[in-house]
Design an enzyme around this catalytic site. Structure first.
Site, PDB file in Angstrom:
ATOM      1  N   ASP A 150      -4.289  -6.240  -0.226  1.00  0.00           N
ATOM      2  CA  ASP A 150      -3.288  -6.091  -1.407  1.00  0.00           C
ATOM      3  C   ASP A 150      -3.161  -7.076  -2.261  1.00  0.00           C
ATOM      4  OD1 ASP A 150      -1.133  -5.233  -3.107  1.00  0.00           O
ATOM      5  OD2 ASP A 150      -0.165  -3.862  -1.470  1.00  0.00           O
ATOM      6  N   ASP A 198      -1.272  -5.516  -9.468  1.00  0.00           N
ATOM      7  CA  ASP A 198      -0.777  -4.775  -8.222  1.00  0.00           C
ATOM      8  C   ASP A 198      -1.895  -3.551  -7.835  1.00  0.00           C
ATOM      9  OD1 ASP A 198       0.184  -4.481  -5.921  1.00  0.00           O
ATOM     10  OD2 ASP A 198       1.953  -3.494  -6.576  1.00  0.00           O
ATOM     11  N   HIS A 210       5.967   2.104  -7.573  1.00  0.00           N
ATOM     12  CA  HIS A 210       6.916   1.615  -8.139  1.00  0.00           C
ATOM     13  C   HIS A 210       6.666   0.982  -9.664  1.00  0.00           C
ATOM     14  CE1 HIS A 210       4.662  -2.262  -7.487  1.00  0.00           C
ATOM     15  NE2 HIS A 210       4.542  -1.829  -6.390  1.00  0.00           N
ATOM     16  N   HIS A 234       8.576  -4.984  -8.572  1.00  0.00           N
ATOM     17  CA  HIS A 234       9.368  -3.910  -8.123  1.00  0.00           C
ATOM     18  C   HIS A 234      10.516  -3.767  -9.005  1.00  0.00           C
ATOM     19  CE1 HIS A 234       6.787  -5.151  -4.576  1.00  0.00           C
ATOM     20  NE2 HIS A 234       6.582  -3.968  -4.740  1.00  0.00           N
ATOM     21  N   GLU A 271       0.927   3.930  -4.644  1.00  0.00           N
ATOM     22  CA  GLU A 271       0.501   3.637  -3.485  1.00  0.00           C
ATOM     23  C   GLU A 271       0.616   4.346  -2.168  1.00  0.00           C
ATOM     24  OE1 GLU A 271       1.823  -0.277  -2.275  1.00  0.00           O
ATOM     25  OE2 GLU A 271       3.245  -0.285  -3.915  1.00  0.00           O
ATOM     26  N   GLU A 287      -3.945   1.720  -3.665  1.00  0.00           N
ATOM     27  CA  GLU A 287      -3.029   1.301  -4.648  1.00  0.00           C
ATOM     28  C   GLU A 287      -3.872   1.111  -6.087  1.00  0.00           C
ATOM     29  OE1 GLU A 287      -0.563  -2.045  -4.247  1.00  0.00           O
ATOM     30  OE2 GLU A 287       0.856  -1.274  -5.728  1.00  0.00           O
TER      31      GLU A 287
HETATM   32 MN    MN Z   1       0.433  -3.810  -3.714  1.00  0.00          MN
HETATM   33 MN    MN Z   2       2.823  -2.029  -5.200  1.00  0.00          MN
END
Ligand code: MN
Ligand code: MN
Length: 305
Positions: A91, A102, A162, A170, A195, A289
């Site tokens: 990640d 992200d 998010h 976030h 995700e 994700e």
């Molecule tokens: Mn992530």
């Molecule tokens: Mn994330």
């Protein structure tokens, strides 16, 4: 004013630049994640990959293995190597001028959990096909849960997607991995990450013992010289995005003193810990994700492996 605050702040071109750097870095990390390789080498090489291309990091690369779902990154001088049994969640995200990437992908080095990895990927695809302005986050969660359950697994209920805004990874909407009853609607111009986390365990994570990722909270008066030096480095280099303890080894290269200074800063409220999140039932965890911009009739993908 017509339109939302999200819409007129968006620089889609720059977001896509950050998104494609994120994807390239993840593909690179995936290509060097092999049994026998040190986690520390994979982390440092992947992070250097982005820095060499002129990007900052949205957060330290997460290399969470097995029942660790998220927030594992190697410690300073760590010797741990990947094994042929590992299910690794990679990640990661590039950053530029506050624009944050992200994105995550799971590498199953064992080959024994490919159905779980596939369930996470299919759940993500299902969620993406639904994402558009006006859709309730609970409906996306319901779709994720439907795909994951049909494959014989459970989604992790206390992890989810998010909203992402400039300098804030976030924020805004929470996108659940099951129908949590939240009627919040996605809005045009929102940047979100979706995700799905999938497990053969209980479907819940809790904070484990170890912690290598922190972020800056506030400047404090602190007596110890080591803690003061570390705090100055954090405020100079990592004032907004999360950092890894190992990034501070240029300031103090004694592992004992470095971690002592970190724990002092946590106690003083100067930094905030992001402990490793581990599946409560000890189940294996897979994750997929992607990051996207919500639009009227669908969504535009910013980062997806
Ligand atoms: Mn992530
Ligand atoms: Mn994330």
């Amino acid at each position: 004013m017509e339109g939302h605050e999200h819409t007129h702040e968006l620089d889609i071109g720059k977001m896509k630049l950050v998104g494609s750097a994120t994807i390239e870095a993840l593909r690179y990390a995936k290509s060097i994640t092999k049994p026998g390789e040190r986690l520390l080498d994979v982390a440092e090489k992947s992070e250097r990959f982005l820095r060499d291309r002129g990007f900052d990091l949205a957060f330290p690369i997460n290399l969470s293995i097995g029942s660790d779902a998220a927030h594992y990154t190697p410690s300073y001088m760590e010797d741990r190597v990947f094994t042929a049994e590992d299910v690794v969640k990679l990640d990661f995200g590039a950053a530029k001028d506050g624009i944050l990437g992200d994105c995550a992908v799971t590498v199953d080095l064992s080959g024994k959990h490919l159905k779980m990895v596939e369930a996470a990927e299919k759940a993500l695809d299902g969620a993406i096909s639904m994402a558009k302005a006006g859709v309730k986050v609970r409906e996306i969660g319901r779709e994720i849960n439907r795909v994951v359950s049909a494959a014989g697994f459970r989604p992790i209920q206390n992890l989810g997607g998010h909203g992402i805004e400039s300098g804030d990874l976030h924020t805004g909407a929470f996108v659940p991995n099951f129908d949590n009853g939240d009627d919040t609607e996605l809005e045009e111009g929102m940047v979100i990450a979706i995700e799905p986390f999938v497990t053969d365990g209980r479907g819940v994570v809790s904070e484990g013992g170890s912690c290598e990722i922190y972020d800056f909270v506030s400047d404090v008066q602190i007596r110890s010289r080591d803690a003061r030096d570390i705090l100055a480095e954090i405020m100079g280099k990592y004032p907004s995005e999360p950092f890894a303890v190992r990034w501070l080894s240029n300031v103090i290269n004694s592992k004992f003193r470095l971690y002592a200074a970190i724990s002092e800063l946590v106690k003083a409220g100067a930094i905030n810990p992001y402990p490793v999140l581990t599946e409560l039932g000890g189940g294996t965890v897979a994750q997929a994700e992607a990051e996207m911009v919500v639009q009227k009739g669908g969504c535009e993908i910013i980062a997806k492996v």
